[in-house]
Each structure stands twice: as C-alpha cells, then as structure tokens.
Design an enzyme around this catalytic site. Sequence first.
Site, mmCIF file in Angstrom:
data_model
loop_
_atom_site.group_PDB
_atom_site.id
_atom_site.type_symbol
_atom_site.label_atom_id
_atom_site.label_comp_id
_atom_site.label_asym_id
_atom_site.label_seq_id
_atom_site.Cartn_x
_atom_site.Cartn_y
_atom_site.Cartn_z
ATOM 1 C CG ASP A 80 -81.960 -37.783 6.700
ATOM 2 O OD1 ASP A 80 -81.592 -37.752 5.502
ATOM 3 O OD2 ASP A 80 -81.245 -37.395 7.644
ATOM 4 C CD GLU A 136 -76.393 -35.469 4.821
ATOM 5 O OE1 GLU A 136 -75.174 -35.284 5.043
ATOM 6 O OE2 GLU A 136 -77.255 -34.658 5.201
ATOM 7 C CD GLU A 137 -79.765 -32.949 7.293
ATOM 8 O OE1 GLU A 137 -78.791 -32.480 7.902
ATOM 9 O OE2 GLU A 137 -80.239 -32.460 6.260
ATOM 10 C CG HIS A 360 -80.088 -27.495 7.792
ATOM 11 N ND1 HIS A 360 -79.204 -28.165 8.610
ATOM 12 C CD2 HIS A 360 -80.222 -28.279 6.703
ATOM 13 C CE1 HIS A 360 -78.813 -29.288 8.018
ATOM 14 N NE2 HIS A 360 -79.417 -29.367 6.847
HETATM 15 NI NI NI Z 1 -79.016 -32.066 2.823
#
Ligand code: NI
Length: 388
Positions: A80, A136-137, A360
């Site tokens: 993702d 995962e996020e 990020h």
């Molecule tokens: Ni990651």
Amino acid sequence: MSDPVLDRARAVFDRVVSQRRDFHQHPELAFEEVRTSGKVVEWCRELGLGMRMGVGKTGVIATLKGSRPGKTIALRADMDALPIQEASGHEFQSSIAGRMHACGHDAHTAMLLGVATVLREVEFAGEVRFLFQPAEEGMGGALPMIEGGALEGVDLILGQHMAPFQPTGTIAVTYGPAMAATDFFTLKIYGRGGHGAYPHLSVDAIPIAAQVITALQTIVSRTVDPLQAAVLSIGTIHGGFRSNVIAPEVELTGTVRTFDDALRHAMPERIERIARMVSEAHGGSHKLDYTLNYPPVINHPDGAALVERVAAEVVGAANVQRIAPSMGGEDFAYYLERVPGCFYWLGCRPTGVTEAPNLHSPHFDLDERSLLTGMHVMARAALSFLAG
Ligand code: NI
C-alpha cells in the site's frame, strides 16, 4: 567466486526496477491495492507459482515448492501507498494526486517478485511462501493475511524495509525489540459552556485540557524506568467555537509507543487516572478511548542471526550494522507474535547524500541499486534457512 543467486538477481534487476516504477506511478491506498495485486498475480502466474488471491481483500499468497520436502519460510512485502502529495520530481512520480509510495512499499513488492524469480530457478528443499500484504499503513493488513492462512506451517518469516537513513549497500539489523507498539487514544475533556465574560458560571474545558496535557508529560518522565523506552505524544487538540465563548469540550488525540508488554498495558490506566483527577479537580469530566494497535516488532534471535550472517556474506561484514530499536511501528509485529523471524532494514540512501528525506516525506526517494542488494540478501537468506 560466482554466486548463482546474484547472477539471477542481476538478470531480473531491470525488470524489477521498471515494475517498481510502474507501482510508483500507480499508488493505491490500504485495501484498495487492486491494480498492484493484479500485477503481482500476473508475474507469479508467469513463474507458475501456486497462488491464493483476495486474501485479506487484496492480498496474494504465492507458493514455491522445492524439489524435496523440508521447512517452510515466508517472505513478506507490503503493497500500500500513503495519502501524500508527491514532490520527488521524478519522471515516474505518482500519477494520482494526493497519493504516493512514500514508504518504499513499491520497492518491497517489486523486490519480492524478483526474489520469487530468482528462487524459481534454484534447487532447494521445502517451501517458500511469498506474502504480498495489503494495508500496512495503519490498518493492519497483516491480520487478515494471517487469518487467511499466511503462516500455516511456516517455520520462519522475513521482511525487509527501505532505510533512507542508511547508505545503499548496507543492511541494518536489530536483535529483540526492533520497533515499538503503536497504540493511540482519543481523550475528551468536558466542561460546561458559557459566555466568555462570565467564567464563574461555566466550567472551562480549555484550561483543564491544558493542565491534562502538561500532567500527561509526567507519565514518561516520572513513571517509566529511565532505562525503558516510551513515548507519549499529543498529536491534535480541538476545542471551542470563538474568542468570547467558554469551550464546553476539548478533544485530544495522541500516540503511545512502548516495547515492554507490561508497560504497554499499564499506560491506559496512567492516562485515565490523570485525565480523571485533573478534570474532576476543576469540576469537569472526561472520556478516554484507548486503542491497542500494532504490537511491538520483536525480532527472534535465530532470524536476526540468519539475516546478519547472510548479509555479511553478501555485502561484507563492514556493511552490516546492528542498530538501536526504532519508535516507529510496523504490522510485521503480528507475524512475529506467531512465528520466529526478523524484520530488517535495507539501506537505500544514495552515495554523496548525507541526509535523505525520511520515510513518509513527500520528497522520499530511494536509490534503486538497493533493490539488487535487497533481492540478493533475501533470496540467499531463504536458501540458507531451507538448507540449514
Ligand atoms: Ni513502510
């Protein structure tokens, strides 16, 4: 000395890079990885792997069996992207506004396809399970993968993550606790609203919230053993309507990071107690909603030793580092709660750059040469485990 795994990784490298760029241009958010998992399925089908699709909605479990029975190793990639507007300036930058592969999951997925390609051509005993995981996020896609049978019969699991804070060509490993639990909370402070000119006729939620925030800072500084790690951060504060109105209510949200299980489970009560006592002292009240999110990532010594040993063979011992745990979190923790394994860092900072944008960041970038290292280490580690 020739290394057939490296030769095969080199042979598939260009295709892996172009697949990574394709994923990068088409980022998909949690549980929406339809195009991404479609590409994964296409590639795995070409390799003739056994497959289960739609695991945890958009996940794929692919299986490669060796020539004789043996142990089973699982290798995991997350698929993702994030709701971030990309600012890398690449020609292959995200084609979708407000979405970006800013955590390198595009590279994780492409590398795992490369590893499958390499291992498809190598002789081994046992089974390699490739886990292409959604979400995962923040949404914990690992759990539906596990419920879907991802770990059935698995003896060891490995996962790797891009590390822009480490140079390309290096691997970083942590023994034991490696990443923190990522619990979070919403705390509401209630007073009684009124006219800003007549505070004595109301209960002002704003100064109560201010005192609660200040008092919460003492949890880590005064109640946690200084040799243990914990973080409590208030991320948002919202309350009130305008300058001359007493706010009836304030909402705070925050994150709590810990490694130790007992400390982790003691934190909600410590927050609760401060919120209750401080609110009541001023005639207000409170409500705490506390969520135990991802557990800590705890690497198993056997898994960490395997990665460390193989990485030293592949990139040289000088390029393998043991690093301190991170207060960041990862849902790889759920796998490690159930089977031994290791989650390790793959250096991807280009040479000559001292400070690369972190994960990020809208400027996040990775050195694609690291994908060769990542494939090489992961494929060799899998073979070493299955042979041992
Ligand atoms: Ni990651």
